[in-house]
Design a protein around this motif. Structure first.
Motif, mmCIF file in Angstrom:
data_model
loop_
_atom_site.group_PDB
_atom_site.id
_atom_site.type_symbol
_atom_site.label_atom_id
_atom_site.label_comp_id
_atom_site.label_asym_id
_atom_site.label_seq_id
_atom_site.Cartn_x
_atom_site.Cartn_y
_atom_site.Cartn_z
ATOM 1 N N SER A 1 0.486 18.006 -3.969
ATOM 2 C CA SER A 1 -0.938 18.033 -3.642
ATOM 3 C C SER A 1 -1.397 16.721 -3.034
ATOM 4 C CB SER A 1 -1.762 18.333 -4.899
ATOM 5 O OG SER A 1 -1.770 17.227 -5.783
ATOM 6 N N LYS A 2 -0.521 15.709 -3.090
ATOM 7 C CA LYS A 2 -0.847 14.397 -2.542
ATOM 8 C C LYS A 2 0.086 14.074 -1.380
ATOM 9 C CE LYS A 2 -2.527 12.768 -6.998
ATOM 10 N NZ LYS A 2 -2.345 11.811 -8.120
ATOM 11 N N HIS A 3 -0.498 13.582 -0.311
ATOM 12 C CA HIS A 3 0.270 13.250 0.890
ATOM 13 C C HIS A 3 0.876 11.852 0.717
ATOM 14 C CE1 HIS A 3 0.332 13.493 5.591
ATOM 15 N NE2 HIS A 3 1.509 13.244 5.081
ATOM 16 N N GLN A 4 1.756 11.749 -0.264
ATOM 17 C CA GLN A 4 2.300 10.447 -0.634
ATOM 18 C C GLN A 4 3.831 10.506 -0.676
ATOM 19 O OE1 GLN A 4 0.496 9.429 -4.382
ATOM 20 N NE2 GLN A 4 -1.582 9.416 -3.545
ATOM 21 N N HIS A 5 4.444 9.709 0.204
ATOM 22 C CA HIS A 5 5.891 9.570 0.166
ATOM 23 C C HIS A 5 6.345 8.281 0.844
ATOM 24 C CE1 HIS A 5 6.616 11.594 4.326
ATOM 25 N NE2 HIS A 5 5.358 11.254 4.226
ATOM 26 N N ALA A 6 5.389 7.338 1.014
ATOM 27 C CA ALA A 6 5.706 6.103 1.730
ATOM 28 C C ALA A 6 5.052 4.915 1.042
ATOM 29 C CB ALA A 6 5.241 6.192 3.183
ATOM 30 N N MET A 7 5.716 3.760 1.144
ATOM 31 C CA MET A 7 5.194 2.512 0.587
ATOM 32 C C MET A 7 5.502 1.387 1.556
ATOM 33 S SD MET A 7 3.800 1.332 -2.360
ATOM 34 C CE MET A 7 3.253 -0.316 -2.823
ATOM 35 N N TRP A 8 4.467 0.592 1.866
ATOM 36 C CA TRP A 8 4.678 -0.639 2.639
ATOM 37 C C TRP A 8 4.527 -1.828 1.720
ATOM 38 C CZ3 TRP A 8 1.297 -4.776 3.507
ATOM 39 C CH2 TRP A 8 1.765 -5.743 4.404
ATOM 40 N N ILE A 9 5.462 -2.764 1.816
ATOM 41 C CA ILE A 9 5.438 -4.005 1.044
ATOM 42 C C ILE A 9 5.725 -5.147 2.009
ATOM 43 C CG2 ILE A 9 6.556 -5.338 -0.787
ATOM 44 C CD1 ILE A 9 7.218 -2.698 -2.180
ATOM 45 N N GLY A 10 4.945 -6.215 1.915
ATOM 46 C CA GLY A 10 5.224 -7.334 2.797
ATOM 47 C C GLY A 10 4.120 -8.357 2.805
ATOM 48 N N ASP A 11 4.206 -9.247 3.781
ATOM 49 C CA ASP A 11 3.198 -10.254 4.038
ATOM 50 C C ASP A 11 2.674 -10.035 5.453
ATOM 51 O OD1 ASP A 11 1.547 -12.426 3.718
ATOM 52 O OD2 ASP A 11 3.134 -13.847 3.227
ATOM 53 N N VAL A 12 1.783 -10.899 5.893
ATOM 54 C CA VAL A 12 1.164 -10.708 7.200
ATOM 55 C C VAL A 12 2.199 -10.700 8.316
ATOM 56 C CG1 VAL A 12 -0.445 -11.713 8.854
ATOM 57 C CG2 VAL A 12 -1.006 -11.687 6.431
ATOM 58 N N ASN A 13 3.223 -11.524 8.220
ATOM 59 C CA ASN A 13 4.180 -11.637 9.327
ATOM 60 C C ASN A 13 5.585 -11.163 8.977
ATOM 61 O OD1 ASN A 13 4.691 -13.815 7.607
ATOM 62 N ND2 ASN A 13 5.355 -15.144 9.280
ATOM 63 N N ALA B 1 3.598 -3.894 -11.238
ATOM 64 C CA ALA B 1 4.572 -2.826 -11.471
ATOM 65 C C ALA B 1 3.845 -1.492 -11.359
ATOM 66 C CB ALA B 1 5.217 -2.960 -12.844
ATOM 67 N N PHE B 2 4.610 -0.432 -11.102
ATOM 68 C CA PHE B 2 4.063 0.919 -11.192
ATOM 69 C C PHE B 2 5.216 1.900 -11.337
ATOM 70 C CE2 PHE B 2 4.308 0.341 -6.480
ATOM 71 C CZ PHE B 2 5.132 1.411 -6.162
ATOM 72 N N ASP B 3 4.885 3.110 -11.742
ATOM 73 C CA ASP B 3 5.856 4.205 -11.841
ATOM 74 C C ASP B 3 5.169 5.443 -11.286
ATOM 75 O OD1 ASP B 3 7.858 6.011 -12.407
ATOM 76 O OD2 ASP B 3 8.170 5.314 -14.458
ATOM 77 N N MET C 1 0.861 -1.195 0.000
ATOM 78 C CA MET C 1 0.000 0.000 0.000
ATOM 79 C C MET C 1 0.887 1.232 0.000
ATOM 80 S SD MET C 1 -1.380 0.431 3.905
ATOM 81 C CE MET C 1 -0.288 0.115 5.305
ATOM 82 N N GLY C 2 0.382 2.277 -0.639
ATOM 83 C CA GLY C 2 1.088 3.547 -0.640
ATOM 84 C C GLY C 2 1.357 4.057 -2.037
ATOM 85 N N LEU C 3 1.757 5.336 -2.099
ATOM 86 C CA LEU C 3 2.094 5.983 -3.359
ATOM 87 C C LEU C 3 0.940 5.870 -4.352
ATOM 88 C CD1 LEU C 3 5.829 4.866 -3.762
ATOM 89 C CD2 LEU C 3 4.881 6.824 -2.522
ATOM 90 N N GLY C 4 -0.266 6.102 -3.857
ATOM 91 C CA GLY C 4 -1.445 6.087 -4.706
ATOM 92 C C GLY C 4 -2.116 4.744 -4.848
ATOM 93 N N HIS C 5 -1.528 3.687 -4.295
ATOM 94 C CA HIS C 5 -2.090 2.348 -4.414
ATOM 95 C C HIS C 5 -2.804 1.978 -3.114
ATOM 96 C CE1 HIS C 5 -0.064 1.476 -8.228
ATOM 97 N NE2 HIS C 5 0.905 2.215 -7.737
ATOM 98 N N LYS C 6 -4.076 1.598 -3.251
ATOM 99 C CA LYS C 6 -4.814 1.157 -2.077
ATOM 100 C C LYS C 6 -4.247 -0.154 -1.571
ATOM 101 C CE LYS C 6 -9.188 3.424 -3.276
ATOM 102 N NZ LYS C 6 -10.638 3.239 -3.528
ATOM 103 N N LYS D 1 12.198 15.089 -11.848
ATOM 104 C CA LYS D 1 12.801 13.931 -12.515
ATOM 105 C C LYS D 1 12.733 12.666 -11.660
ATOM 106 C CE LYS D 1 16.079 17.021 -14.815
ATOM 107 N NZ LYS D 1 17.506 17.421 -14.913
ATOM 108 N N GLY D 2 12.471 12.833 -10.363
ATOM 109 C CA GLY D 2 12.475 11.695 -9.465
ATOM 110 C C GLY D 2 11.119 11.034 -9.337
ATOM 111 N N GLY D 3 11.143 9.832 -8.792
ATOM 112 C CA GLY D 3 9.919 9.086 -8.571
ATOM 113 C C GLY D 3 10.231 7.728 -7.980
ATOM 114 N N VAL D 4 9.271 6.827 -8.042
ATOM 115 C CA VAL D 4 9.446 5.468 -7.524
ATOM 116 C C VAL D 4 8.885 4.483 -8.538
ATOM 117 C CG1 VAL D 4 8.833 3.819 -5.719
ATOM 118 C CG2 VAL D 4 9.334 6.199 -5.111
ATOM 119 N N ARG D 5 9.647 3.448 -8.804
ATOM 120 C CA ARG D 5 9.184 2.358 -9.664
ATOM 121 C C ARG D 5 9.160 1.057 -8.876
ATOM 122 N NH1 ARG D 5 13.024 4.743 -13.469
ATOM 123 N NH2 ARG D 5 11.864 5.941 -15.048
ATOM 124 N N LEU D 6 8.198 0.216 -9.203
ATOM 125 C CA LEU D 6 8.186 -1.157 -8.717
ATOM 126 C C LEU D 6 8.487 -2.059 -9.895
ATOM 127 C CD1 LEU D 6 7.554 -2.939 -6.181
ATOM 128 C CD2 LEU D 6 5.312 -3.315 -7.223
#
Length: 861
Positions: free
Chosen positions: A355-367, A347-349, A335-340, A404-409
């Motif tokens: 205007s968006k309160h976005q600068h964090a991404m969580w990636i993982g599993d339940v544990n 993948a995403f870019d 979740m994060g960076l515009g992704h519910k 020029k910056g951003g985040v890619r998966l």
């Protein structure tokens, strides 16, 4: 309480009396002065006095104001010089015990600071001063000479403080008019290195830092080489075999026309180690660069990194990027960076957008998982909720790099790559670039399942002021905790529960006699205009009450409330919550709140206020409805509660921020840094339980991947809720949970093992992908929570691993019991072709009759 009568007269007429450039007026604390209309009628005569005389009690923090009126000039630097107050016997009230809150103090992190105070022509500035009288001060008159300077003009004031009467063991805090609580602004309460429950001290061995259930090993450059979680699949305990979060080490890649920088000459050292944190620094070099990496891991799994790159010569850079390669089996959700929240996209870019309160991404599993947040070194904490655009995210120059910056998966062989890139640029010789980020390793703590099943809330809807029947209603329905929302008779005004403490204390004592706990709505986001110290805090400029963004409109006030606030506090504040009392002792009164800065000294006041409420009123914790403060203040609040009253609880509610006004941010990402110090979640306002997928429920609503459990708000969905161990909350709108609670007790659910549909050892498997089944397993019986996400009526069959259960299929009985307001009893001939309605489900109880069969066999033998 703030008196909301008209002012003393037109401000312009008062100002016409002024003949001098500057006036200094000493005023007692029971008449707060913010504007000319607040001045006492004899202000002109007072300004000519060279003495100020008052009486204080031993132990009191005596408050007074010295008011500066810049009648005919502007001043750019106001100063104060305090001397000791000395008695005729030579005893002293030391000048170190005298504070001018407008000129200096301690910030929310315990750091001392000084402020520059300027006053424009025609302006009024109150300098609130606190004098701490020692508790053992002898009765006498204490005298000293104080000097105040503004615009090169000084005023000497002889202060004569008579100490008399019985000592005050609370410094005067129980009598609001004294304004002694202003000293709370500079409190450093609970700023220490103690570890909170259930955490353990941070460990360090080799280059591996450890915290509860997690380990992070560092490479020579100071970046994580591996991260391991030792939480079990249920997140309710730890296991020996850890689960890797990373596929490879985390790298800051610096790429120029000559290729990637290769680092050498590494110098790694530990800078600090306490029970609560370990900090390190690493220095590295390449042909073109010098790099320093400073990092710190806290006991709750929060790690921060500050990386500085310095060019040895002019360099044309292709990219500077942070690469986090996740282990593919761990990178299941995100979740994060515009992704519910939910399953991680392929993948995403993503690109920066303030205007968006976005600068964090969580990636993982339940544990096992990791949140990464990209930061600006000088950025201020953004506002939350509908106020976000008044102070949006500070886009970091280093990461953003002029768009020029951003985040890619990216999906690569053996890794799911989170890549924060910054793009091309030219860096001059000697120029420094700073790249800051932080990480949170999840889960954050083991879930306390026993507490979850036993803590049952009664929480009346805001505006239901009458409290006389609350305790009986709670007891009759099985609740054992009462949350007192603002808008109630004993807690009328938002985030200021100090004006009805007698009735509140009485309510708490009566509840305790019935073995009920009582918690209060108490947070930092807005402040009631009924706050006694309102004008004193407003005199601090925009420190506590920030100025609005002129390009943003936020309108929550109406009519008389707005008129009073504008008249007495000015137009340059941000309107917040408004409530008009319809019933109860405050009927007809309006509570018009003003937005506050959660990183200001109001955080110190808040912590001290929480301590006072716990010690003097006896509350058992707090309910937080969104908040503007950060993890540091949240940790302090947790410590204050634990020390004053072990077993205190904190539950947390938040409104869905995935919208334009709030900046399209995931709530669990936004508040994850607070989760280590919470006991439970109440997420639901605006979350539309019937419209979101189970993976969204798991990540954004349940709290389970982060070590928390929660409840549903509003109508809820009992079947989907039980898939995640959630019920409604008693007293709010929606279905009463009391009959579901009774089922829990009948089954002894507190002793059951919860195996969610995501758990690898869950023995129950529906034959449909749009049906989820969670199991609550005991040795001889099992509750199966079925919930359908199908859009139409379906039939679902359950495949059960009887061998794993250790049950004999022939000896198992099952039923779908009647649960009032939830489901009627449904006869089941088998666990095949179970009928399920859209957006509904079924709670089924299975029992193993093995023990009965064994008893019958023993009788026959």
């Amino acid at each position: 309480m703030v008196q909301k009568e008209n002012g003393l007269g037109d401000q312009q007429l008062i100002g016409q009396e002024a003949q001098a450039d500057l006036y200094w007026v000493a005023v007692e604390s029971d008449r707060p002065v913010l504007t000319l209309q607040d001045m006492p009628e004899d202000w002109m005569e007072r300004s000519g006095r060279k003495e100020f005389a008052a009486t204080a009690r031993p132990g009191e923090c005596y408050a007074l104001q010295l008011v500066l009126y810049a009648a005919r000039c502007s001043v750019d630097c106001v100063q104060a010089d305090f001397s000791d107050l000395v008695s005729g016997q030579g005893t002293r009230i030391d000048a170190s015990g005298v504070e001018c809150y407008a000129l200096e103090g301690r910030d929310a992190y315990g750091q001392p600071f000084k402020k520059t105070v300027a006053v424009g022509q025609g302006g009024v500035q109150s300098l609130w001063i606190g004098i701490t009288v020692p508790i053992d001060a002898s009765a006498d008159r204490y005298t000293g000479e104080w000097t105040f300077t503004a615009g090169g003009i000084s005023k000497r004031l002889t202060v004569k403080l008579t100490v008399a009467g019985e000592p005050l063991d609370d410094a005067g805090d129980s009598e609001m008019w004294r304004h002694s609580r202003l000293r709370w602004l500079n409190s450093d309460a609970a700023i220490d290195e103690e570890v909170t429950v259930p955490y353990t001290p941070v460990t360090w061995e080799g280059r591996t830092a450890g915290c509860l259930g997690r380990e992070m090993t560092l490479d020579e450059q100071g970046f994580p080489e591996s991260i391991v979680s030792r939480f079990n699949s249920a997140v309710d305990g730890l296991v020996e075999a850890g689960r890797p979060v990373l596929a490879e080490r985390i790298r800051l890649v610096v790429e120029s026309d000559d290729g990637e920088a290769g680092w050498s000459g590494n110098e790694f050292r530990i800078e600090r180690q306490t029970d609560s944190r370990v900090g390190w620094a690493a220095q590295s070099g390449s042909e073109l660069w010098e790099m320093s990496c400073r990092g710190e891991l806290d006991f709750d799994g929060f790690a921060r990194f500050e990386v500085t790159l310095k060019a040895k010569e002019d360099v044309r850079v292709r990219d500077i990027r942070l690469d986090i390669p996740f282990a593919p089996k761990t990178a299941r959700y995100g979740m994060g960076l515009g992704h519910k929240g939910g399953f991680l996209p392929e993948a995403f870019d993503w690109k920066w957008d303030a205007s968006k309160h976005q600068h964090a991404m969580w990636i993982g599993d339940v544990n096992a998982g990791l949140r990464c947040r990209l930061l600006d070194p000088e950025g201020r904490r953004p506002f939350v909720n509908i106020y976000y655009k008044h102070r949006p995210l500070t886009v970091p120059d280093s990461w953003h790099n002029q768009g020029k910056g951003g985040v890619r998966l990216l999906r690569q062989d053996g890794a799911v790559l989170f890549r924060a890139y910054s793009g091309e640029r030219t860096v001059g010789k000697g120029e420094e670039l700073r790249f800051h980020f932080d990480l949170m390793i999840t889960p954050l703590k083991p879930i306390d399942m026993s507490a979850h099943w036993s803590n049952r809330y009664y929480h009346r809807l805001e505006g239901k002021a009458l409290m006389n029947a609350w305790q009986e209603e709670a007891l009759a329905s099985g609740a054992n905790i009462i949350n007192v929302h603002h808008g109630a008779d004993a807690h009328p005004f938002i985030n200021y529960p100090f004006l009805e403490t007698e009735s509140l204390t009485r309510f708490v004592e009566e509840a305790h006699d019935k073995e009920l706990k009582v918690k209060l709505y108490y947070t930092v986001r807005e402040m009631s205009d009924h706050m006694t110290e309102l004008k004193a805090l407003r005199s601090l400029g925009d420190e506590v009450f920030p100025r609005p963004n002129p390009d943003v409109t936020t309108s929550l006030w109406q009519g008389d409330a707005a008129e009073w606030v504008r008249k007495h506090l000015g137009d340059d504040v941000i309107p917040a919550w408004k409530h008009e009392f319809k019933v109860g002792k405050h009927a007809g009164i309006i509570d018009a709140a003003i937005l506050t800065d959660g990183t200001s000294r109001l955080a110190n006041y808040y912590v001290e206020g929480l301590k006072w409420l716990t010690e003097h009123v006896g509350i058992d914790g707090i309910y937080i409805d969104d908040t503007a403060y950060d993890r540091f203040t949240m940790r302090r609040a947790r410590k204050v509660l634990d020390r004053a009253k072990p077993g205190s609880l904190i539950d947390f509610h938040t409104w869905n921020h995935m919208n334009e006004r709030a900046g399209f941010v995931n709530n669990a990402n936004l508040y994850m840094e607070l989760f280590p110090y919470l006991d439970s979640l109440w997420i639901g306002e605006g979350f539309k339980y019937n419209e979101v997928s189970p993976d969204y429920w798991l990540v954004e609503i349940s709290g389970i991947p982060f070590g928390l459990m929660g409840e549903m708000l509003g109508q809820g969905n009992p079947w989907r809720g039980m898939v995640f161990g959630m019920s409604n909350r008693l007293g709010w709108i929606g279905q009463s949970p009391e009959y579901l609670w009774k089922l829990w007790d009948q089954l002894g659910i507190a002793e059951a093992q919860m195996l969610g549909y995501w758990h690898p050892d869950n023995p129950v498997h529906p034959d449909r992908d749009d049906v989820a089944a969670t199991v609550y397993r005991k040795p001889e019986q099992m509750l199966v929570a079925l919930a359908s996400w199908a859009e139409e009526p379906v039939e679902c069959s359950l495949q059960i691993d009887w061998e794993q259960l250790g049950w004999s299929r022939e000896l198992v009985s099952f039923e779908a019991p009647a649960i009032q307001h939830i489901q009627e009893s449904l006869p089941l001939e088998s666990l095949q072709a179970i009928p399920l309605q859209p957006k509904q489900g079924l709670l089924i109880v299975l029992r193993s009759n093995r023990s009965n069969a064994n008893q019958q066999e023993e009788k026959r033998s």
